[in-house]
Enzyme design. Sequence first.
Site, PDB file in Angstrom:
ATOM      1  N   LYS A   1       0.821  -1.222   0.000  1.00 43.58           N
ATOM      2  CA  LYS A   1       0.000   0.000   0.000  1.00 43.58           C
ATOM      3  C   LYS A   1       0.858   1.277   0.000  1.00 43.58           C
ATOM      4  O   LYS A   1       2.068   1.221   0.266  1.00 43.58           O
ATOM      5  CB  LYS A   1      -0.929  -0.035   1.212  1.00 43.58           C
ATOM      6  CG  LYS A   1      -1.915  -1.203   1.168  1.00 43.58           C
ATOM      7  CD  LYS A   1      -2.945  -1.080   2.282  1.00 43.58           C
ATOM      8  CE  LYS A   1      -3.879  -2.272   2.258  1.00 43.58           C
ATOM      9  NZ  LYS A   1      -4.974  -2.111   3.245  1.00 43.58           N
TER      10      LYS A   1
ATOM     11  N   TYR B   1     -12.606  -1.703  -3.774  1.00 39.81           N
ATOM     12  CA  TYR B   1     -13.078  -1.818  -2.397  1.00 39.81           C
ATOM     13  C   TYR B   1     -14.599  -1.711  -2.296  1.00 39.81           C
ATOM     14  O   TYR B   1     -15.123  -1.391  -1.218  1.00 39.81           O
ATOM     15  CB  TYR B   1     -12.401  -0.753  -1.523  1.00 39.81           C
ATOM     16  CG  TYR B   1     -10.984  -1.129  -1.120  1.00 39.81           C
ATOM     17  CD1 TYR B   1     -10.739  -2.222  -0.289  1.00 39.81           C
ATOM     18  CD2 TYR B   1      -9.890  -0.394  -1.557  1.00 39.81           C
ATOM     19  CE1 TYR B   1      -9.454  -2.575   0.088  1.00 39.81           C
ATOM     20  CE2 TYR B   1      -8.590  -0.741  -1.187  1.00 39.81           C
ATOM     21  CZ  TYR B   1      -8.383  -1.831  -0.355  1.00 39.81           C
ATOM     22  OH  TYR B   1      -7.114  -2.179   0.021  1.00 39.81           O
TER      23      TYR B   1
ATOM     24  N   ASN C   1      -2.011   0.097   6.693  1.00 41.35           N
ATOM     25  CA  ASN C   1      -1.547  -1.178   7.263  1.00 41.35           C
ATOM     26  C   ASN C   1      -0.630  -1.954   6.327  1.00 41.35           C
ATOM     27  O   ASN C   1      -0.577  -3.182   6.366  1.00 41.35           O
ATOM     28  CB  ASN C   1      -2.737  -2.003   7.771  1.00 41.35           C
ATOM     29  CG  ASN C   1      -3.686  -2.424   6.673  1.00 41.35           C
ATOM     30  OD1 ASN C   1      -3.538  -1.993   5.530  1.00 41.35           O
ATOM     31  ND2 ASN C   1      -4.650  -3.250   6.999  1.00 41.35           N
TER      32      ASN C   1
ATOM     33  N   HIS D   1      -2.218  -5.506   1.684  1.00 38.24           N
ATOM     34  CA  HIS D   1      -3.524  -6.158   1.573  1.00 38.24           C
ATOM     35  C   HIS D   1      -3.282  -7.628   1.265  1.00 38.24           C
ATOM     36  O   HIS D   1      -2.335  -7.960   0.551  1.00 38.24           O
ATOM     37  CB  HIS D   1      -4.316  -5.520   0.425  1.00 38.24           C
ATOM     38  CG  HIS D   1      -5.528  -6.302   0.014  1.00 38.24           C
ATOM     39  ND1 HIS D   1      -6.710  -6.248   0.713  1.00 38.24           N
ATOM     40  CD2 HIS D   1      -5.726  -7.189  -1.000  1.00 38.24           C
ATOM     41  CE1 HIS D   1      -7.587  -7.053   0.127  1.00 38.24           C
ATOM     42  NE2 HIS D   1      -7.016  -7.632  -0.916  1.00 38.24           N
TER      43      HIS D   1
ATOM     44  N   GLU E   1      -9.633 -10.313  -7.434  1.00 42.99           N
ATOM     45  CA  GLU E   1      -8.672  -9.222  -7.260  1.00 42.99           C
ATOM     46  C   GLU E   1      -7.493  -9.354  -8.225  1.00 42.99           C
ATOM     47  O   GLU E   1      -7.026  -8.352  -8.780  1.00 42.99           O
ATOM     48  CB  GLU E   1      -8.205  -9.195  -5.793  1.00 42.99           C
ATOM     49  CG  GLU E   1      -9.330  -8.779  -4.852  1.00 42.99           C
ATOM     50  CD  GLU E   1      -9.054  -9.014  -3.378  1.00 42.99           C
ATOM     51  OE1 GLU E   1      -9.945  -8.718  -2.565  1.00 42.99           O
ATOM     52  OE2 GLU E   1      -7.948  -9.504  -3.031  1.00 42.99           O
TER      53      GLU E   1
HETATM   54  P1  CMP Z   1      -7.464  -4.403   3.477  1.00 43.40           P
HETATM   55  O1  CMP Z   1      -7.018  -5.749   3.878  1.00 43.40           O
HETATM   56  O2  CMP Z   1      -6.893  -3.823   2.253  1.00 43.40           O
HETATM   57  O3  CMP Z   1      -9.070  -4.369   3.340  1.00 43.40           O
HETATM   58  C1  CMP Z   1      -9.853  -3.248   3.621  1.00 43.40           C
HETATM   59  C2  CMP Z   1      -9.072  -2.115   4.207  1.00 43.40           C
HETATM   60  O4  CMP Z   1      -9.854  -1.154   4.876  1.00 43.40           O
HETATM   61  C3  CMP Z   1      -8.123  -2.626   5.272  1.00 43.40           C
HETATM   62  O5  CMP Z   1      -7.117  -3.399   4.703  1.00 43.40           O
HETATM   63  C4  CMP Z   1      -7.705  -1.330   5.927  1.00 43.40           C
HETATM   64  O6  CMP Z   1      -6.761  -0.614   5.149  1.00 43.40           O
HETATM   65  C5  CMP Z   1      -9.034  -0.587   5.894  1.00 43.40           C
HETATM   66  N1  CMP Z   1      -9.740  -0.734   7.166  1.00 43.40           N
HETATM   67  C6  CMP Z   1     -10.274  -1.850   7.681  1.00 43.40           C
HETATM   68  N2  CMP Z   1     -10.851  -1.598   8.877  1.00 43.40           N
HETATM   69  C7  CMP Z   1     -10.671  -0.283   9.084  1.00 43.40           C
HETATM   70  C8  CMP Z   1     -11.039   0.594  10.159  1.00 43.40           C
HETATM   71  N3  CMP Z   1     -11.701   0.151  11.230  1.00 43.40           N
HETATM   72  N4  CMP Z   1     -10.691   1.891  10.040  1.00 43.40           N
HETATM   73  C9  CMP Z   1     -10.024   2.343   8.958  1.00 43.40           C
HETATM   74  N5  CMP Z   1      -9.643   1.549   7.921  1.00 43.40           N
HETATM   75  C10 CMP Z   1      -9.966   0.253   7.998  1.00 43.40           C
END
Ligand code: CMP
Length: 139
Positions: A11, A51, A114, A117, A128
């Site tokens: 990311k 998303y 984070n 993904h 995906e």
């Molecule tokens: P990802 O695994 O890419 O799938 C959805 C994404 O939404 C997740 O990683 C985070 O980047 C984001 N995400 C999931 N939960 C939250 C949350 N509670 N607050 C903000 N972002 C979130």
Amino acid sequence: MTGNQTFTIIKPDAVKSEYIGAILADIQKAGFAISALKYVRMTVAQAEAFYGVHKERPFFPDLVTFMTSGPIVVAILKHDNAVEEYRKLIGATNPANAAEGTIRKKYAHNVQENAVHGSDSDENAAIEGNFFFSQCERF
Ligand code: CMP
């Protein structure tokens, strides 16, 4: 029967922090083979589509802004039981809850930024992967 491929994104936060090389090295050291790989920047429309499953969530607008804030690395990875094994390697969505040694524990900032993904099912891994790669871009 579990599939042998998953899909990942490095990311924008991890790209900006210059963790591309370290994360790809961790992925390969863990025994995943890179089946497809590219460096792209998503448009807002692409991020909203990718998303789409989260569009009712309160964090959706921020997620789209974040995921379009800079380039990302997308990849298809091969491994036995790939989805589950990769989710173990990356750790919990929130790095505060991620196990020691996982990619998110090592490189992620917070629950949104984070670092990586990982697909959550074989079905989503296929969807995906197909979102970013054509047949002639995977090996
Ligand atoms: P990802 O695994 O890419 O799938 C959805 C994404 O939404 C997740 O990683 C985070 O980047 C984001 N995400 C999931 N939960 C939250 C949350 N509670 N607050 C903000 N972002 C979130």
